[in-house]
Scaffold this motif. Sequence first.
Motif, PDB file in Angstrom:
ATOM      1  N   MET A  76      57.991  48.558  12.360  1.00  0.00           N
ATOM      2  CA  MET A  76      56.732  48.001  12.828  1.00  0.00           C
ATOM      3  C   MET A  76      57.027  47.386  14.197  1.00  0.00           C
ATOM      4  SD  MET A  76      54.261  45.149  11.097  1.00  0.00           S
ATOM      5  CE  MET A  76      54.432  43.636  12.029  1.00  0.00           C
ATOM      6  N   LEU A  78      56.276  45.226  17.313  1.00  0.00           N
ATOM      7  CA  LEU A  78      55.485  44.023  17.553  1.00  0.00           C
ATOM      8  C   LEU A  78      54.835  44.078  18.930  1.00  0.00           C
ATOM      9  CD1 LEU A  78      57.352  43.255  15.202  1.00  0.00           C
ATOM     10  CD2 LEU A  78      57.494  40.989  16.199  1.00  0.00           C
ATOM     11  N   HIS A  95      57.539  34.916  12.483  1.00  0.00           N
ATOM     12  CA  HIS A  95      57.233  34.621  11.085  1.00  0.00           C
ATOM     13  C   HIS A  95      55.892  35.260  10.695  1.00  0.00           C
ATOM     14  CE1 HIS A  95      57.046  32.479   7.284  1.00  0.00           C
ATOM     15  NE2 HIS A  95      55.826  32.113   7.601  1.00  0.00           N
ATOM     16  N   SER A  96      54.905  35.162  11.566  1.00  0.00           N
ATOM     17  CA  SER A  96      53.592  35.755  11.286  1.00  0.00           C
ATOM     18  C   SER A  96      53.685  37.263  11.097  1.00  0.00           C
ATOM     19  CB  SER A  96      52.608  35.443  12.413  1.00  0.00           C
ATOM     20  OG  SER A  96      52.399  34.070  12.514  1.00  0.00           O
ATOM     21  N   HIS A  97      54.435  37.919  11.970  1.00  0.00           N
ATOM     22  CA  HIS A  97      54.578  39.378  11.864  1.00  0.00           C
ATOM     23  C   HIS A  97      55.393  39.768  10.637  1.00  0.00           C
ATOM     24  CE1 HIS A  97      52.427  40.675  15.386  1.00  0.00           C
ATOM     25  NE2 HIS A  97      52.993  39.706  16.065  1.00  0.00           N
ATOM     26  N   ARG A  98      56.388  38.958  10.317  1.00  0.00           N
ATOM     27  CA  ARG A  98      57.180  39.217   9.113  1.00  0.00           C
ATOM     28  C   ARG A  98      56.285  39.134   7.876  1.00  0.00           C
ATOM     29  NH1 ARG A  98      59.714  36.231   5.220  1.00  0.00           N
ATOM     30  NH2 ARG A  98      61.657  37.070   4.418  1.00  0.00           N
ATOM     31  N   GLN A  99      55.455  38.103   7.795  1.00  0.00           N
ATOM     32  CA  GLN A  99      54.557  37.949   6.651  1.00  0.00           C
ATOM     33  C   GLN A  99      53.561  39.106   6.583  1.00  0.00           C
ATOM     34  OE1 GLN A  99      56.707  35.720   5.279  1.00  0.00           O
ATOM     35  NE2 GLN A  99      54.870  35.190   4.171  1.00  0.00           N
ATOM     36  N   LYS A 100      53.051  39.511   7.723  1.00  0.00           N
ATOM     37  CA  LYS A 100      52.098  40.621   7.783  1.00  0.00           C
ATOM     38  C   LYS A 100      52.758  41.916   7.285  1.00  0.00           C
ATOM     39  CE  LYS A 100      49.685  40.715  11.487  1.00  0.00           C
ATOM     40  NZ  LYS A 100      49.255  40.917  12.895  1.00  0.00           N
ATOM     41  N   HIS A 101      53.998  42.136   7.714  1.00  0.00           N
ATOM     42  CA  HIS A 101      54.734  43.326   7.304  1.00  0.00           C
ATOM     43  C   HIS A 101      54.984  43.325   5.793  1.00  0.00           C
ATOM     44  CE1 HIS A 101      57.431  46.741   7.710  1.00  0.00           C
ATOM     45  NE2 HIS A 101      58.341  46.073   7.024  1.00  0.00           N
ATOM     46  N   ALA A 103      53.283  41.701   3.498  1.00  0.00           N
ATOM     47  CA  ALA A 103      52.006  41.861   2.803  1.00  0.00           C
ATOM     48  C   ALA A 103      51.581  43.336   2.799  1.00  0.00           C
ATOM     49  CB  ALA A 103      50.930  40.998   3.454  1.00  0.00           C
ATOM     50  N   LYS A 104      51.796  44.004   3.907  1.00  0.00           N
ATOM     51  CA  LYS A 104      51.449  45.424   4.020  1.00  0.00           C
ATOM     52  C   LYS A 104      52.274  46.254   3.027  1.00  0.00           C
ATOM     53  CE  LYS A 104      51.062  48.982   7.567  1.00  0.00           C
ATOM     54  NZ  LYS A 104      51.328  49.284   8.977  1.00  0.00           N
ATOM     55  N   HIS A 107      50.999  46.493  -0.522  1.00  0.00           N
ATOM     56  CA  HIS A 107      49.830  47.332  -0.744  1.00  0.00           C
ATOM     57  C   HIS A 107      50.145  48.824  -0.717  1.00  0.00           C
ATOM     58  CE1 HIS A 107      48.113  43.451  -0.044  1.00  0.00           C
ATOM     59  NE2 HIS A 107      46.910  43.901  -0.324  1.00  0.00           N
TER      60      HIS A 107
END
Length: 108
Positions: A76, A78, A95-101, A103-104, A107
């Motif tokens: 991914m 950034l 941290h935000s991108h790590r959490q987004k990754h 979470a993705k 799913h």
Amino acid sequence: MSDQGSIPSIVPPITWILYSKPGCHLCEGLLDKLRQLPEIAPTLTVRDITTNPQWWQRFHLDIPVLALQTPGDPEMVLPRLSPRDSLERLRFILHSHRQKHLAKMKHI
């Protein structure tokens, strides 16, 4: 009898990948900042785009480029980061991108 809901989820290891090239001052600045983040530094890999034609083709106009990857998943990339950002801001963004990754991944 075990309760599936009580089993903690295992967070896969994340590798941070910095696409760079020799003599790129922006790359060096961002690398210096990333190495100061103890949660990033141990899993940081630097890839010299001049050693791989595919990396060169993809990133030569955009370096420095930071990506993250978990085993078995595609990278991914950034949005562009600035070496001028404070450590606190970089930590927050990463941290935000790590959490987004992560979470993705749940799913998929």
